[in-house]
Design an enzyme around this catalytic site. Structure first.
Site, mmCIF file in Angstrom:
data_model
loop_
_atom_site.group_PDB
_atom_site.id
_atom_site.type_symbol
_atom_site.label_atom_id
_atom_site.label_comp_id
_atom_site.label_asym_id
_atom_site.label_seq_id
_atom_site.Cartn_x
_atom_site.Cartn_y
_atom_site.Cartn_z
ATOM 1 N N ASP A 1 -23.764 -36.081 78.488
ATOM 2 C CA ASP A 1 -24.080 -35.793 77.081
ATOM 3 C C ASP A 1 -22.813 -35.704 76.234
ATOM 4 O OD1 ASP A 1 -23.180 -33.414 78.122
ATOM 5 O OD2 ASP A 1 -24.864 -32.204 77.416
ATOM 6 N N SER A 2 -21.639 -35.823 76.881
ATOM 7 C CA SER A 2 -20.387 -35.962 76.132
ATOM 8 C C SER A 2 -20.427 -37.196 75.243
ATOM 9 C CB SER A 2 -19.199 -36.040 77.093
ATOM 10 O OG SER A 2 -19.420 -37.026 78.080
ATOM 11 N N ASP B 1 -27.418 -36.727 82.162
ATOM 12 C CA ASP B 1 -27.449 -35.321 81.740
ATOM 13 C C ASP B 1 -28.750 -34.971 81.042
ATOM 14 O OD1 ASP B 1 -25.346 -33.561 82.268
ATOM 15 O OD2 ASP B 1 -24.025 -34.516 80.800
ATOM 16 N N LYS C 1 -28.585 -34.336 85.798
ATOM 17 C CA LYS C 1 -27.645 -33.213 85.901
ATOM 18 C C LYS C 1 -28.081 -32.125 84.931
ATOM 19 C CE LYS C 1 -23.139 -33.484 84.446
ATOM 20 N NZ LYS C 1 -23.083 -32.493 83.367
ATOM 21 N N GLU D 1 -26.949 -28.273 83.357
ATOM 22 C CA GLU D 1 -25.909 -27.255 83.214
ATOM 23 C C GLU D 1 -26.485 -25.858 83.418
ATOM 24 O OE1 GLU D 1 -23.746 -27.409 79.533
ATOM 25 O OE2 GLU D 1 -23.135 -29.495 79.840
ATOM 26 N N GLU E 1 -16.425 -27.422 86.205
ATOM 27 C CA GLU E 1 -15.598 -27.822 85.061
ATOM 28 C C GLU E 1 -14.701 -26.675 84.588
ATOM 29 O OE1 GLU E 1 -17.696 -29.854 81.933
ATOM 30 O OE2 GLU E 1 -15.977 -29.797 80.579
HETATM 31 O O1 KIV Z 1 -21.069 -34.847 79.762
HETATM 32 C C1 KIV Z 1 -20.108 -35.062 80.529
HETATM 33 O O2 KIV Z 1 -19.323 -35.994 80.348
HETATM 34 C C2 KIV Z 1 -19.924 -34.173 81.664
HETATM 35 C C3 KIV Z 1 -18.691 -34.345 82.493
HETATM 36 C C4 KIV Z 1 -17.498 -33.887 81.774
HETATM 37 C C5 KIV Z 1 -18.823 -33.694 83.814
HETATM 38 O O3 KIV Z 1 -20.743 -33.327 81.905
#
Ligand code: KIV
Length: 263
Positions: free
Chosen positions: A42-43, A81, A110, A112, A180
């Protein structure tokens, strides 16, 4: 690579590489690379859309990017994510989100955090047949609660809490765990204490794998330089010089030439 490779590689002490991937053209390139797996993180809200945090990513946004990556990287294991609050509005909403990302082409998702409702949800998702990667330490979706992007679990009590969280995520059925921005000593301790692989970003040398944002490792933004980042290219200069050369050739009338024109 498949879901079983993660544990196998940890057992063999073979480190795992993961990079983020958000679009079709980079997915095509990464599909031919040696990197083990791709994360549609989600970055992408920051890197691709210019938002100031991952809070702005939605399931719809994630879905479009997962589809593009899945079309480009047909041979890679793709993790997607679950975005901001998508796991906090009840089971049905969460499962709808999981379904959308898996049907978009992800092989795993994924999530969090390790709060009670998240651990319960992870158990349910795993039981439903969907592999889940956990994510502890700096969890960027909670940036406002954490007071910014900063190293987590420096104090003993927080470190113990993180370790307990890692164990509960393993128990819930996670196949791997992103760690992280935590002290390396804690990265080591967590990695030795759980049977699933840890994939670190700013978590030291002892995690079972490493993940970086593709654009960061390519050096697209020279202003972004956290301590944990190693740049493997100077893409900002490369892109600017190539486009400047194109501009100069157009203005100087050397592009296109006869060979680049239809007769
Ligand atoms: O969203 C992302 O890019 C991440 C990584 C930094 C692990 O969660």
């Amino acid at each position: 690579m498949n879901i079983h490779s993660f544990k196998q590689w940890k057992n063999e002490s073979r480190k795992i590489s993961m990079v983020t991937c958000y679009d079709f053209w980079s997915a095509k390139i990464l599909d031919k690379s040696d990197v083990d797996c791709l994360l549609v993180g989600d970055s992408l809200a920051l890197v691709m859309h210019g938002f100031d945090s991952t809070v702005h990513a939605t399931i719809e946004l994630m879905e479009v990017h997962v589809q593009a990556v899945a079309r480009g990287a047909k041979n890679k294991f793709i993790i997607a994510d679950m975005p901001f609050l998508s796991c906090s509005k009840g089971l049905t909403v969460a499962m709808d989100g999981v379904q959308r990302l898996m049907q978009a082409g992800a092989h795993a998702i994924k999530i969090e955090g390790d709060n009670g409702h998240q651990v319960e949800l992870i158990t349910h998702i795993v039981e439903a047949g969907v592999p889940v990667m956990g994510h502890l330490g700096l969890t960027p979706q909670s940036v406002h609660a954490l007071g910014g992007h900063r190293v987590q679990a420096k104090a003993e009590a927080q470190a113990e809490k993180l370790l307990a969280g890692a164990k509960s995520l393993e128990q819930a059925g996670c196949f791997a765990l992103v760690l992280e921005c935590i002290p390396s000593k804690l990265g080591n301790k967590v990695s030795r204490s759980v049977g699933i692989p840890s994939i670190g970003i700013g978590a030291g040398v002892d995690t079972d794998g490493q993940v970086l944002v593709l654009q960061d490792l390519l050096g697209v933004d020279p202003e972004f330089s956290p301590k944990f980042l190693r740049r493997y290219a100077d893409s900002e200069n490369l892109i600017r010089e190539a486009t400047n050369q194109f501009h100069a050739d157009v203005v100087g009338q050397s592009f296109p030439n006869a060979g680049e024109s239809y007769q």
